[in-house]
Design an enzyme around this catalytic site. Sequence first.
Site, PDB file in Angstrom:
ATOM      1  N   LEU A 206       0.814  -1.210   0.000  1.00 57.09           N
ATOM      2  CA  LEU A 206       0.000   0.000   0.000  1.00 57.09           C
ATOM      3  C   LEU A 206       0.847   1.258   0.000  1.00 57.09           C
ATOM      4  CD1 LEU A 206      -2.992   0.142  -0.188  1.00 57.09           C
ATOM      5  CD2 LEU A 206      -3.143   0.454   2.274  1.00 57.09           C
ATOM      6  N   CYS A 207       1.980   1.223   0.705  1.00 56.94           N
ATOM      7  CA  CYS A 207       2.801   2.440   0.777  1.00 56.94           C
ATOM      8  C   CYS A 207       3.380   2.791  -0.589  1.00 56.94           C
ATOM      9  CB  CYS A 207       3.917   2.305   1.826  1.00 56.94           C
ATOM     10  SG  CYS A 207       5.142   1.052   1.426  1.00 56.94           S
ATOM     11  N   THR A 208       3.637   1.788  -1.403  1.00 54.75           N
ATOM     12  CA  THR A 208       4.128   2.051  -2.760  1.00 54.75           C
ATOM     13  C   THR A 208       3.047   2.758  -3.557  1.00 54.75           C
ATOM     14  OG1 THR A 208       5.527   0.088  -2.712  1.00 54.75           O
ATOM     15  CG2 THR A 208       5.010   0.994  -4.877  1.00 54.75           C
ATOM     16  N   SER A 211       2.464   6.439  -1.741  1.00 48.61           N
ATOM     17  CA  SER A 211       3.474   7.506  -1.706  1.00 48.61           C
ATOM     18  C   SER A 211       4.684   7.348  -2.627  1.00 48.61           C
ATOM     19  CB  SER A 211       3.950   7.730  -0.275  1.00 48.61           C
ATOM     20  OG  SER A 211       4.124   6.497   0.382  1.00 48.61           O
TER      21      SER A 211
END
Lengths: 433, 547
Positions: A206-208, A211
């Site tokens: 999810l962080c990829t 952001s």
Amino acid sequence: MSSPEVLPDSEAKRWKYLNNVRTRPGAFVDPEEFDGSTVVENMDKIKIFGAGGLGCEILKNLALSGFKDISVIDMDTIDISNLNRQFLFRHADVGKFKAEVAAKFVERRVKGVKITPYNCKIQDFDEDFYQQFQIVVCGLDSIEARRWINATLVNMANCENPDSMKPLIDGGTEGFKGQARVILPTMGSCIECQLDMHAPRAAVPLCTLASIPRQPEHCIEWAHVIAWDKEKPFPQLDKDDPEHITWLYQKALERAKEFNISGVTYSLTQGVVKNIIPAIAATNSVIAAACCNEALKIASSCAPFLGTPGEGEPNYMMYSGNDSIYTYTFKHEQKEDCPVCGMTARVLKVNPTWTLEELIESFATLPEAQLKKPSVRAEGKTLYMQLPPNLEEQTRPNLEKTLEQLGLTEGTELAVTDPAFVGVVFNFSLKFA
Amino acid sequence: MTEIVMDQTPPILQGPSDKERKYDRQLRLWAASGQAALESANILLVNSGAGTVGVETLKNLILPGIGRFVIHDNALVDEADLGVNFFLDDTCYGKPRAQCLASLLGELNPEVDGDWSPKTKNDSLGSLLKQSPLFTAIMYTYPINHVELETLEQYSKEHKTPLIAIHSTGFYSYFTFRLPGTFPIVDTHPDETATTDLRLLSPWPELVEFANTMTKDIDSLDNFEHGHLPYVVILLHYLNKWKATHNGTYPSTYKEKMEFRQLVRDAARTDNPEGGEENFDEAAAAVLKTVAPFSLPSGLKEVFEYEHKDPIQERSTFWIIADAVKAFYTKHGSLPLPGNVPDMKAQSKVYVQLQNIYKAKARKDAAEVLQTAQAIAGTGREMDPAEVDLFCKNAAFVKLINVEGGGDTAPLGNKERLQQVLRQEMANDQVAEMTLQPMSLFPIYLALRGLAHCGNASSDKTQIVEAVQSLLSDNLSSEEYGDLNEKLGNVAEDLARAEYGELHNISALTGGMVAQEMIKIITKQYIPIDNTCVFDGIRSRTQVFHV
């Protein structure tokens, strides 16, 4: 409607090539054990059913292999992107039910064959329905559906009643690659035993997406999962609606521009959102024919077949056509701790400080479980039930408790069920890390 | 609400066309360039016998959209056809089989042109070949008569047309591709994981500077920056450190690479919630693959060492570009950089910068190759930059099929070659028996050849075996024959029950494989077989031979 009765004499002439082979033992079958005179009559009576994206090929092949009573189950309607390989369908058929159109076409083309279509999911039927068939041939396009029919057939199989043991012949393709396998329920490796041959694809973190996107696929997934949720341009995402895909495409394009990433196209957007697998007629032909070849051999006993029980007897053929042509035909061994066909519980490595909720979530990604909505009981005691709602409410407080707190110890056996696999109990034995 | 949404959603102007939607699933394999090649293809099928395997092949070529097909078939439709061939129905009795097949196959794809022959008593295969637009490829099935076969071979020689022989009987089949010469493939579509060429052991100035800038104060970077260093940069940094303490050399032995990998692992910060850093995990995982000295891939080596018979002006652009790449390699000791960078944990801006550094070098190398290629080609011939780019991107995976000549290999298809392959296969079988590996399928190929030699449906086991012996001639010892005869005997016996008839499943399967191979040849993408594939329908196995 059945086609006009074909005269027996012309029947013999028509099926000359097939009968030459299926009524004779050949070099690999003991002539003492083979009775060629009953093959045709026996095969005329066999009920066989086929399902899935390889359906057109399977129906054609079974009809020309001497099967007379064929059923086909498919919930899909015909889409224009099917026409490059699902050859029983024409432009004018787009929107109609696949099972119906395919059945009509083959019945008209191959006289004397009865094909019964069912426009629904294989899961819409129960054991009583499947009891009528002798052989099952599947070319399904999801692991879930395969696991479901496998579990159903294994559950039905009772070695005291030979009629309840129905060979499952399964085929699948992806681009230039594919596999064909034969499963004799309870007598050898089953789809669940073979789950490790289909590792689930790792999701993009999810962080990829949120952001640090780097690839065009990240921008598309962001649009699909994050932007869509936030902006809700339409009430329900319809992946087949070009307007919806266009919305996602434009959003992904904007994001890509923001991060200087190139490569977002309409085609890629579709591919990522729908998880499109490339497909061509040629590979589908190979795999469907390999499956139906085994069906003919099983039904007639006129030659050794894949999945013959016995030491070293292969049951699985892998095919690869992108770099020369390779097949690897081998025996996949039955797993003693297979949750569907095995006798012993599968060992599950867990941390006693995990909460029940964490354990339940882990079932989804565990390669040897892959259960999305599991309900758990431990040695008679109910720990958590997803359904019905009142039971869910009652057992919800357990989610926060740790496994230790719930009284689970090393060696405790868990009985796990999942609505996707009615009637199957997945047995696990806990091993504390 | 709907109105607002309609304003926001742009019209589906740039959506795909009907044709693109129909072919979507296959365009993802061979793209528009492959599709264009298919749509220019004109394919001839010379059909015979039970007439099914060639038709199943055509089905798999018409569906993806070849330009045109022609079926030449002397048979009239009879009852037995309807029990094996899907593309005939009972309105076809007594009619020319070619006509009915062309019609029912044609329904599969309205964009494909179809024709059939012979239409009158005066039409022959020879006259068809004379009148027809040039064929891209010709396939024929057994039992083709030898006059027609000679006609095809003549045509193929004259026009350099690929010829495909297909034989399907009972549970067995084979097909052979006879290509008109050495056939190079650039677009081999190698596995994604294989294509990473990061040049960590020979970085160029821009890459070095980029990595140095990012890591010069590596230990004082904050946790976010440290945890988002691209693994390429991490490896370059620690390779430098290693060089400094190892006399200017890179890790080369397995032991050294393990040591180096541990060095990288130990550099990860662990005082964080995850207990480690994902980018350092990626770096460690990449060590064995990327810290490896360059070696010229065998496929490309074969290209570089190829001995031409034609002068430069007659060579295809492939060879001109190959020469230019060879010159590049001779000058720099490395291949033109392909330029792709795998995905890795990094800040978006940094990753894009890194990507651009690789792309810039790749462009520079390709430009140099283009210049050299143009110089080799001379002023009369314009080199296509796109073609040069494709070669440079795929240089490490280029492959030659059907290499002509070559040492002591006997000419394809003749007795000496058959004996050579047979001896090799029998030797392999001896090892296979001991190691519980599967046996060779070569006896199946021989039996089918033998059956074709006999030429009629009543051939029994003995006749087939004798025909094989005459094919192989007398140069085999009785011991070698003894070895072969047992395996051959079983196949011949099983074949004999089919009485030269086809089983639909075997023909459908074979038709799938042949079509797949023809698509590779036509699109010049993916790697074709070289040159014969045998299918064993008893054991569900294939094997490829070079006969």
